[in-house]
Design a protein around this motif. Structure first.
Motif, PDB file in Angstrom:
ATOM      1  N   GLY A 264      37.448 -25.502  51.082  1.00  0.00           N
ATOM      2  CA  GLY A 264      36.002 -25.359  51.193  1.00  0.00           C
ATOM      3  C   GLY A 264      35.468 -24.651  49.949  1.00  0.00           C
ATOM      4  O   GLY A 264      36.136 -23.779  49.380  1.00  0.00           O
ATOM      5  N   GLU A 265      34.272 -25.002  49.533  1.00  0.00           N
ATOM      6  CA  GLU A 265      33.748 -24.363  48.329  1.00  0.00           C
ATOM      7  C   GLU A 265      33.195 -22.976  48.628  1.00  0.00           C
ATOM      8  O   GLU A 265      33.225 -22.097  47.789  1.00  0.00           O
ATOM      9  CB  GLU A 265      32.704 -25.260  47.656  1.00  0.00           C
ATOM     10  N   LYS A 266      32.714 -22.793  49.856  1.00  0.00           N
ATOM     11  CA  LYS A 266      32.149 -21.486  50.199  1.00  0.00           C
ATOM     12  C   LYS A 266      33.236 -20.477  50.559  1.00  0.00           C
ATOM     13  O   LYS A 266      33.180 -19.322  50.210  1.00  0.00           O
ATOM     14  CB  LYS A 266      31.185 -21.628  51.393  1.00  0.00           C
ATOM     15  N   SER A 267      34.247 -20.968  51.269  1.00  0.00           N
ATOM     16  CA  SER A 267      35.233 -20.030  51.800  1.00  0.00           C
ATOM     17  C   SER A 267      36.391 -19.819  50.809  1.00  0.00           C
ATOM     18  O   SER A 267      36.771 -20.706  50.073  1.00  0.00           O
ATOM     19  CB  SER A 267      35.777 -20.566  53.122  1.00  0.00           C
ATOM     20  N   GLY A 268      36.914 -18.619  50.812  1.00  0.00           N
ATOM     21  CA  GLY A 268      38.105 -18.314  50.020  1.00  0.00           C
ATOM     22  C   GLY A 268      39.041 -17.565  50.936  1.00  0.00           C
ATOM     23  O   GLY A 268      38.615 -17.045  51.966  1.00  0.00           O
ATOM     24  N   PHE A 269      40.314 -17.475  50.548  1.00  0.00           N
ATOM     25  CA  PHE A 269      41.239 -16.746  51.412  1.00  0.00           C
ATOM     26  C   PHE A 269      41.168 -15.260  51.133  1.00  0.00           C
ATOM     27  O   PHE A 269      41.185 -14.820  49.990  1.00  0.00           O
ATOM     28  CB  PHE A 269      42.677 -17.232  51.208  1.00  0.00           C
ATOM     29  N   VAL A 270      41.112 -14.493  52.209  1.00  0.00           N
ATOM     30  CA  VAL A 270      41.283 -13.039  52.081  1.00  0.00           C
ATOM     31  C   VAL A 270      42.261 -12.631  53.175  1.00  0.00           C
ATOM     32  O   VAL A 270      42.209 -13.151  54.302  1.00  0.00           O
ATOM     33  CB  VAL A 270      39.912 -12.308  52.162  1.00  0.00           C
ATOM     34  N   SER A 271      43.185 -11.782  52.819  1.00  0.00           N
ATOM     35  CA  SER A 271      44.253 -11.454  53.770  1.00  0.00           C
ATOM     36  C   SER A 271      43.776 -10.448  54.803  1.00  0.00           C
ATOM     37  O   SER A 271      42.881  -9.639  54.543  1.00  0.00           O
ATOM     38  CB  SER A 271      45.457 -10.876  53.031  1.00  0.00           C
ATOM     39  N   TYR A 272      44.405 -10.475  55.968  1.00  0.00           N
ATOM     40  CA  TYR A 272      44.120  -9.464  56.986  1.00  0.00           C
ATOM     41  C   TYR A 272      44.436  -8.076  56.461  1.00  0.00           C
ATOM     42  O   TYR A 272      43.752  -7.107  56.767  1.00  0.00           O
ATOM     43  CB  TYR A 272      44.904  -9.751  58.267  1.00  0.00           C
ATOM     44  N   LYS A 273      45.473  -7.986  55.647  1.00  0.00           N
ATOM     45  CA  LYS A 273      45.850  -6.666  55.146  1.00  0.00           C
ATOM     46  C   LYS A 273      44.741  -6.069  54.289  1.00  0.00           C
ATOM     47  O   LYS A 273      44.428  -4.882  54.375  1.00  0.00           O
ATOM     48  CB  LYS A 273      47.143  -6.784  54.331  1.00  0.00           C
ATOM     49  N   ARG A 274      44.145  -6.924  53.470  1.00  0.00           N
ATOM     50  CA  ARG A 274      43.077  -6.440  52.601  1.00  0.00           C
ATOM     51  C   ARG A 274      41.856  -6.038  53.413  1.00  0.00           C
ATOM     52  O   ARG A 274      41.278  -4.962  53.202  1.00  0.00           O
ATOM     53  CB  ARG A 274      42.702  -7.541  51.608  1.00  0.00           C
ATOM     54  N   VAL A 275      41.464  -6.894  54.350  1.00  0.00           N
ATOM     55  CA  VAL A 275      40.299  -6.572  55.180  1.00  0.00           C
ATOM     56  C   VAL A 275      40.545  -5.267  55.933  1.00  0.00           C
ATOM     57  O   VAL A 275      39.685  -4.382  55.987  1.00  0.00           O
ATOM     58  CB  VAL A 275      39.987  -7.728  56.162  1.00  0.00           C
ATOM     59  N   LEU A 276      41.755  -5.140  56.446  1.00  0.00           N
ATOM     60  CA  LEU A 276      42.113  -3.920  57.173  1.00  0.00           C
ATOM     61  C   LEU A 276      41.978  -2.689  56.267  1.00  0.00           C
ATOM     62  O   LEU A 276      41.367  -1.683  56.657  1.00  0.00           O
ATOM     63  CB  LEU A 276      43.545  -4.053  57.705  1.00  0.00           C
ATOM     64  N   ALA A 277      42.529  -2.797  55.066  1.00  0.00           N
ATOM     65  CA  ALA A 277      42.487  -1.650  54.137  1.00  0.00           C
ATOM     66  C   ALA A 277      41.053  -1.257  53.821  1.00  0.00           C
ATOM     67  O   ALA A 277      40.743  -0.071  53.655  1.00  0.00           O
ATOM     68  CB  ALA A 277      43.245  -1.990  52.853  1.00  0.00           C
ATOM     69  N   GLU A 278      40.180  -2.272  53.741  1.00  0.00           N
ATOM     70  CA  GLU A 278      38.796  -2.000  53.360  1.00  0.00           C
ATOM     71  C   GLU A 278      37.957  -1.432  54.502  1.00  0.00           C
ATOM     72  O   GLU A 278      36.813  -1.051  54.297  1.00  0.00           O
ATOM     73  CB  GLU A 278      38.150  -3.283  52.809  1.00  0.00           C
ATOM     74  N   MET A 279      38.526  -1.409  55.695  1.00  0.00           N
ATOM     75  CA  MET A 279      37.762  -0.906  56.845  1.00  0.00           C
ATOM     76  C   MET A 279      37.897   0.607  57.018  1.00  0.00           C
ATOM     77  O   MET A 279      37.381   1.168  57.989  1.00  0.00           O
ATOM     78  CB  MET A 279      38.173  -1.640  58.121  1.00  0.00           C
ATOM     79  N   GLY A 280      38.595   1.256  56.104  1.00  0.00           N
ATOM     80  CA  GLY A 280      38.669   2.715  56.151  1.00  0.00           C
ATOM     81  C   GLY A 280      39.876   3.211  56.918  1.00  0.00           C
ATOM     82  O   GLY A 280      40.441   2.501  57.751  1.00  0.00           O
TER      83      GLY A 280
END
Lengths: 479, 479
Positions: A264-280
């Motif tokens: 998809g042109e809009k979507s890109g992959f982001v890992s759960y680990k990264r999202v988790l780390a960014e949640m504080g």
């Protein structure tokens, strides 16, 4: 004999019923034999797009990967300059990391330490600097194998209540099967097809509630990008999932093997680990997470080499030690599969002799996939009775099939799932082997087919042509 | 967290205790680091002969095998005449049998059908014409993996009484562990060390009797040639075993991975399947047998490729179907491991371009092993406190070690098995990493060490020299 009894006791009901593939594979073998003997059919050969097995339908392996592997196997090849300098250098380095300088040696059971280390560096780069630690990474003969091992640790057979694992519907079957084989229970949660197979957190709540009294859910399994759904989760959706598992104290199992496969042109992959780390820190330091990856998917497509890994995050050190010991009772993963993992995460860089060819080859694969996804989506949605959600990631199209009541009736008379009935006829009449949605569980009363879209463009066109002709006739026959 | 609890419940007591290798491997890593930093020790490098990992200690892979594998990975190599004609022809044929002509594709889960077929032809030749059927052969990522899968079918978790499997003492550990991990019980039978580790049928009767009330024995596991024992069974002994399993209605599991590794001049390898067939239809058509083989052993020594198979004999067709379905839930074995199996059983023949080199290489390996076995036996038996039975087959010496009471005392004070205590000191003081007999179970009060004898002659001499010097000092220190 005694053994038969024990077998019949042992094999779970899911394994007892023959897999659809075995039936279809026998049918395909017979058709091929008939074709070989000159039988006249409306097609010259069977196209098998049942599995994600991209080399099968003509996708080409990456030259750099194969050159390095060949040089590791037969180091004589490094003499002279038949192979690019960076290939020889890489192979030399890899052999230096093998015991006795041979890929014929066992490695540490978690994998060659240097390769594990480079995997952790890749993960750190991928996740924008979120640290990854080699001691949390375990290489195996494939991501499914890693997943089964984590299930082994999670499923407590001796507990009075069965261990439950929340798993998506649709879900490709191997993983779900392994939960039940271990004595655990699958708690299904339904992805929302109408919303492009979105994962909705209210549905997770419903599923968890439904497990009450039946089993003790300890983990949530997500597949992102989806298989077979083709959905790519948004950051927001992942954050909701993380809050959910934190609140409910569930272990999060993130199957991220299609991370290299986002169209998809809009979507890109982001890992759960990264999202988790960014949640504080409150979440980032507590949610237990396992993430899986593999050489079988994406531009590599090296299913036959058998290499995958799991990274574990926030596990109690005592548990980690047990996982380490559990892994130590197995032999190591195939060394060439391990090396392929390394090459996947450390490809040639601009300036390297192998880079130009590598770049051409990978760009060609990505362009092909984008084309195939677009074409499959357009053709399927132009056919009455088919409805295909956007394929944003992964290797599969998973269109919904509104079968005419007469076809459903006919299938039931034959004792077949209606979509398997469709798939059997598609194979017989059009020589295209796809898989029925019933293999992945699906919402009661809905039917689907799944097929791999990793193939050269002209073969994709041929598949769509055959499917279109067959489908039109099928719908007419059963109208 | 919930997971830790489940882990602690789940992991069997055998897995809970850390494997000796993990302890020794850490020690070896530390020593290597000290040596790298210039520490002065009585040795310049650690020699690791803990596992059967022959390339590690300098045994060379077979050129023919590596050339074919490299050509399969990178078919460009088949252009021109850099590789022998038979190598190119073989690789071409093998690729023709892979889906899409690529070793990067999944194969059937039981293995590439053509390779399975050629395995059955090999078995038939090996057994003097006793027929072998491809549908009874299942390729896997290694014989231990096949064995674990058969145990899965045999062990009935839901039965009120635990399933028992008779297994030898000593027995290399992976297989025994997998029985208990599945919820089964190991019923030990003791090989007779004084009789060269002979398997005595009266001991099988005693063991079976001992299981009464404790578990329900359904299978007998034998390892021939023995690991770690090095014993090769006589035809007569095998006949007795077959009569025993027939009478007691036990499934016979024959681990025959060292079939290519017989050093004794009197003894030769004969398979259980052949002996069974020669005993006449009453037994030949009824005794249920599984036989295991692997590319990791013998002249191949390709541990890192991961390839093995099991052949099943006389199983009820209904059970076979379940085994087939069970195998179908796994991914296939690594394709290169499968190809290595094919090359192992179909080596170059006289007249083939690759034959002369292949012949030189394999003869060299066999001569080396015969030399090493003779030297190890002579040196060990010359040392007071060591007693080594003849090593007739396999890859290991397994001498008995009569430890001085002071050493046993010292070990107990340190909370260590006495032979692990010895092995730790041997590693520290002499830089030789062997495994303690306690890893393989042993008769109460006896101690052993095991080490691989697959290495170049000069390294074997170095190992024996270091062992001799260390042992003499050790015995003096604790006298």
């Amino acid at each position: 004999m005694a053994t038969e009894m024990s077998v019949l006791h042992k094999i779970s009901s899911n394994v007892k019923k023959e897999a659809a593939y075995a039936v279809l594979d026998r049918q395909a073998t017979r058709i091929k034999e008939e074709l070989r003997q000159g039988a006249r059919k409306p097609y010259k050969e069977v196209i098998d797009v049942y599995w994600g097995n991209p080399h099968r339908t003509g996708m080409k392996p990456l030259s750099f990967v194969r050159q390095v592997l060949a040089a590791c196997l037969y180091p004589e090849l490094m003499k002279g300059d038949k192979l690019p300098a960076d290939v020889r250098q890489k192979a030399q380095g890899l052999l230096g990391e093998c015991s006795g300088g041979s890929v014929g040696c066992y490695t540490a059971t978690a994998g060659t330490p240097e390769i594990v280390h480079r995997l952790s560096e890749f993960i750190t780069r991928r996740d924008g600097g979120v640290p990854s630690h080699p001691e949390n990474i375990f290489i195996s003969p494939g991501s499914q194998w890693s997943l089964a091992n984590i299930f082994k640790v999670l499923v407590n057979r001796e507990a009075p209540t069965r261990t439950g694992v929340l798993a998506p519907v649709p879900c490709y079957s191997t993983s779900a099967l392994s939960i039940e084989e271990l004595g655990g229970a699958v708690v299904p949660y339904y992805l929302s097809e109408e919303q492009g197979w979105e994962l909705q957190v209210e549905e997770l709540h419903r599923a968890l509630e439904s497990a009450k009294g039946a089993c003790n859910p300890v983990a949530l399994y997500v597949i992102n990008p989806g298989n077979p759904s083709g959905h790519v989760q948004s950051r927001k959706s992942m954050q909701e999932v993380i809050r959910f598992v934190s609140e409910k104290r569930l272990f999060l199992l993130a199957d991220e093997v299609y991370q290299d496969c986002v169209h998809g042109e809009k979507s890109g992959f982001v890992s759960y680990k990264r999202v988790l780390a960014e949640m504080g820190p409150l979440l980032a330091d507590t949610v237990e997470l396992a993430s899986f990856h593999s050489v079988s998917k994406g531009c590599m497509g090296e299913c036959g080499l058998r290499g995958g890994y799991v990274e574990l995050v926030n596990l109690d050190p005592a548990v980690m030690k047990h996982i380490y010991i559990l892994c130590s009772t197995d032999s190591c993963a195939p060394v060439l599969g391990q090396i392929a993992l390394d090459l996947m995460v450390n490809p040639p860089q601009p300036g390297d002799p192998s880079y130009p060819l590598y770049d051409v080859e990978t760009q060609h694969i990505r362009t092909t996939l984008r084309h195939n996804v677009k074409r499959a989506h357009a053709v399927l949605n132009s056919l009455p009775g088919f409805c295909c959600q956007p394929v944003e990631g992964g290797a599969f199209a998973f269109p919904r099939l509104d079968l005419p009541p007469k076809a459903v009736q006919k299938a039931k008379e034959a004792g077949l799932q209606p979509d398997l009935f469709y798939v059997i006829r598609l194979l017989e009449e059009a020589g295209v082997l796809v898989s029925p949605g019933s293999e992945y569980r699906q919402k009661e009363g809905t039917y689907h087919i799944r097929f791999c879209i990793m193939m050269p463009q002209h073969i994709m066109e041929e598949v769509l042509r055959r499917l279109e002709r067959f489908h039109t006739k099928f719908m007419k026959d059963f109208s």
